[in-house]
Design a protein around this motif. Structure first.
Motif, PDB file in Angstrom:
ATOM      1  N   LEU A 152       0.832  -1.203   0.000  1.00 25.08           N
ATOM      2  CA  LEU A 152       0.000   0.000   0.000  1.00 25.08           C
ATOM      3  C   LEU A 152       0.866   1.252   0.000  1.00 25.08           C
ATOM      4  O   LEU A 152       0.558   2.246  -0.680  1.00 25.08           O
ATOM      5  N   SER A 153       1.970   1.202   0.730  1.00 24.45           N
ATOM      6  CA  SER A 153       2.900   2.333   0.745  1.00 24.45           C
ATOM      7  C   SER A 153       3.474   2.586  -0.648  1.00 24.45           C
ATOM      8  O   SER A 153       3.592   3.741  -1.085  1.00 24.45           O
ATOM      9  N   GLU A 154       3.816   1.513  -1.351  1.00 28.74           N
ATOM     10  CA  GLU A 154       4.364   1.641  -2.692  1.00 28.74           C
ATOM     11  C   GLU A 154       3.336   2.244  -3.648  1.00 28.74           C
ATOM     12  O   GLU A 154       3.665   3.111  -4.470  1.00 28.74           O
ATOM     13  N   ILE A 155       2.090   1.803  -3.546  1.00 29.89           N
ATOM     14  CA  ILE A 155       1.031   2.317  -4.423  1.00 29.89           C
ATOM     15  C   ILE A 155       0.827   3.807  -4.181  1.00 29.89           C
ATOM     16  O   ILE A 155       0.812   4.614  -5.122  1.00 29.89           O
ATOM     17  N   ILE A 156       0.662   4.189  -2.920  1.00 24.57           N
ATOM     18  CA  ILE A 156       0.410   5.600  -2.600  1.00 24.57           C
ATOM     19  C   ILE A 156       1.584   6.466  -3.046  1.00 24.57           C
ATOM     20  O   ILE A 156       1.402   7.561  -3.592  1.00 24.57           O
ATOM     21  N   GLY A 157       2.798   5.971  -2.848  1.00 25.74           N
ATOM     22  CA  GLY A 157       3.969   6.736  -3.259  1.00 25.74           C
ATOM     23  C   GLY A 157       4.079   6.907  -4.763  1.00 25.74           C
ATOM     24  O   GLY A 157       4.758   7.834  -5.231  1.00 25.74           O
ATOM     25  N   ALA A 158       3.433   6.028  -5.522  1.00 21.97           N
ATOM     26  CA  ALA A 158       3.520   6.090  -6.984  1.00 21.97           C
ATOM     27  C   ALA A 158       2.403   6.906  -7.623  1.00 21.97           C
ATOM     28  O   ALA A 158       2.416   7.121  -8.839  1.00 21.97           O
ATOM     29  N   ILE A 159       1.441   7.371  -6.827  1.00 15.73           N
ATOM     30  CA  ILE A 159       0.338   8.157  -7.396  1.00 15.73           C
ATOM     31  C   ILE A 159       0.893   9.475  -7.923  1.00 15.73           C
ATOM     32  O   ILE A 159       1.515  10.245  -7.183  1.00 15.73           O
ATOM     33  N   GLN A 160       0.671   9.736  -9.218  1.00 21.37           N
ATOM     34  CA  GLN A 160       1.215  10.940  -9.834  1.00 21.37           C
ATOM     35  C   GLN A 160       0.371  12.194  -9.573  1.00 21.37           C
ATOM     36  O   GLN A 160       0.920  13.253  -9.267  1.00 21.37           O
ATOM     37  N   PRO A 161      -0.967  12.135  -9.697  1.00 20.00           N
ATOM     38  CA  PRO A 161      -1.743  13.336  -9.357  1.00 20.00           C
ATOM     39  C   PRO A 161      -1.652  13.620  -7.848  1.00 20.00           C
ATOM     40  O   PRO A 161      -1.134  12.810  -7.072  1.00 20.00           O
ATOM     41  N   GLU A 162      -2.178  14.766  -7.451  1.00 17.51           N
ATOM     42  CA  GLU A 162      -2.161  15.129  -6.035  1.00 17.51           C
ATOM     43  C   GLU A 162      -3.083  14.200  -5.251  1.00 17.51           C
ATOM     44  O   GLU A 162      -4.261  14.054  -5.587  1.00 17.51           O
ATOM     45  N   ALA A 163      -2.550  13.576  -4.214  1.00 15.79           N
ATOM     46  CA  ALA A 163      -3.331  12.640  -3.415  1.00 15.79           C
ATOM     47  C   ALA A 163      -3.498  13.177  -1.998  1.00 15.79           C
ATOM     48  O   ALA A 163      -2.504  13.428  -1.305  1.00 15.79           O
ATOM     49  N   GLY A 164      -4.738  13.363  -1.576  1.00 10.94           N
ATOM     50  CA  GLY A 164      -5.032  13.787  -0.212  1.00 10.94           C
ATOM     51  C   GLY A 164      -5.343  12.572   0.648  1.00 10.94           C
ATOM     52  O   GLY A 164      -6.239  11.793   0.330  1.00 10.94           O
ATOM     53  N   LEU A 165      -4.590  12.396   1.734  1.00  6.33           N
ATOM     54  CA  LEU A 165      -4.770  11.257   2.639  1.00  6.33           C
ATOM     55  C   LEU A 165      -5.589  11.737   3.836  1.00  6.33           C
ATOM     56  O   LEU A 165      -5.102  12.520   4.649  1.00  6.33           O
ATOM     57  N   PHE A 166      -6.826  11.272   3.945  1.00 12.05           N
ATOM     58  CA  PHE A 166      -7.742  11.785   4.959  1.00 12.05           C
ATOM     59  C   PHE A 166      -8.035  10.726   6.008  1.00 12.05           C
ATOM     60  O   PHE A 166      -8.306   9.563   5.692  1.00 12.05           O
ATOM     61  N   ALA A 167      -7.980  11.141   7.278  1.00 15.33           N
ATOM     62  CA  ALA A 167      -8.324  10.255   8.385  1.00 15.33           C
ATOM     63  C   ALA A 167      -9.122  11.044   9.418  1.00 15.33           C
ATOM     64  O   ALA A 167      -8.770  12.178   9.759  1.00 15.33           O
ATOM     65  N   LEU A 168     -10.205  10.437   9.871  1.00 18.19           N
ATOM     66  CA  LEU A 168     -10.998  11.001  10.965  1.00 18.19           C
ATOM     67  C   LEU A 168     -10.650  10.207  12.208  1.00 18.19           C
ATOM     68  O   LEU A 168     -10.784   8.976  12.227  1.00 18.19           O
TER      69      LEU A 168
END
Length: 257
Positions: A152-168
């Motif tokens: 999952l870390s590898e996938i998120i790190g490879a996202i090219q557009p801007e990725a917002g990581l949201f947690a409540l």
């Protein structure tokens, strides 16, 4: 017959399919004609390990090409899987039917024009910068195995557009998580999950609205997502927010796989 869908519909599907590939990137991508072969050693998700046909008219040498794809999947230790969208066309489906392939896990692609979304009351929330913290929260609320952390870390790190990581969170306990990928005028929602003990309290809804508010402030005009057809609670939530179905896709595997 090449396709039962008009060209205007296929153009819309292509737009979302391309956005999905950018937003949730596979580790390895191979092309066989217009078939996109996506493989990811570090994560077993089907959308990251599937053949994605993108042209209903690309139906030459189907059996040979399936054989080539099968060898690639064998090398990764993954079961040969086709992801069938309207871009696959009826001819390929008829071939798979004739070979006895199974069909499973239908999903919907849904959209929401952000001009129609009621985002004014949504909480202003800044995405997490700490990927490790987000992944820990995401794995916990989704009930996923911790062995998926590196993938999952590898996938998120490879996202090219801007990725917002949201947690409540409540104290140090995560209640709900999601990833919002802002890609031009699109905002894609991924990995939306609420902790089992905290469901039916509005946490998922609140987090989605905060993420969409964030994306709209950055220029997104439309939200979209993918949801399994059998996930009735999620479908009810998304429809209550105004999301509407655009198209469906499903997966297929060879008989006995």
């Amino acid at each position: 017959m090449v396709s039962r869908h008009p060209a205007s519909v296929l153009a819309i599907v292509r737009r979302y399919e391309a956005a999905g590939f950018r937003a949730w990137p596979a580790a390895a991508v191979h092309y066989d004609g217009t078939w996109v072969v996506r493989l990811t050693a570090g994560h077993p998700a089907k959308r990251l390990n599937s053949v994605n046909p993108l042209d209903p008219g690309d139906i030459q040498h189907i059996a040979d090409r399936i054989g080539r794809a099968s060898r690639r999947f064998d090398a990764y230790g993954r079961p040969l899987t086709f992801r069938i969208s309207p871009l696959s066309g009826p001819d390929l489906s008829r071939h798979l039917d004739s070979e006895g392939w199974s069909s499973f896990d239908e999903s919907l692609v849904m959209r929401l024009p952000l001009a129609d979304a009621q985002l004014a009351p949504a909480m202003d929330q800044i995405p997490l910068k700490d990927i490790s913290r987000f992944i820990g929260a995401s794995l916990k609320v989704s009930g996923s195995d911790v062995s998926l952390r590196p993938g999952l870390s590898e996938i998120i790190g490879a996202i090219q557009p801007e990725a917002g990581l949201f947690a409540l969170e409540e104290g140090n306990e995560p209640l709900a998580t999601l990833i919002c990928v802002h890609d031009g005028d699109l905002a894609g929602l991924f990995e939306v999950a609420t902790d089992k003990a905290a469901r039916n309290k509005g946490h998922g809804r609140n987090l989605i609205l905060s993420a969409l508010k964030w994306a709209r402030l950055r220029g997104a005009r439309e939200a979209w997502l993918q949801v399994e057809a059998g996930n009735a609670p999620a479908l009810a939530l998304y429809r209550s927010l105004g999301f509407e179905e655009v198209y469906r896709y499903h997966y297929r595997r060879p008989a006995g796989a």
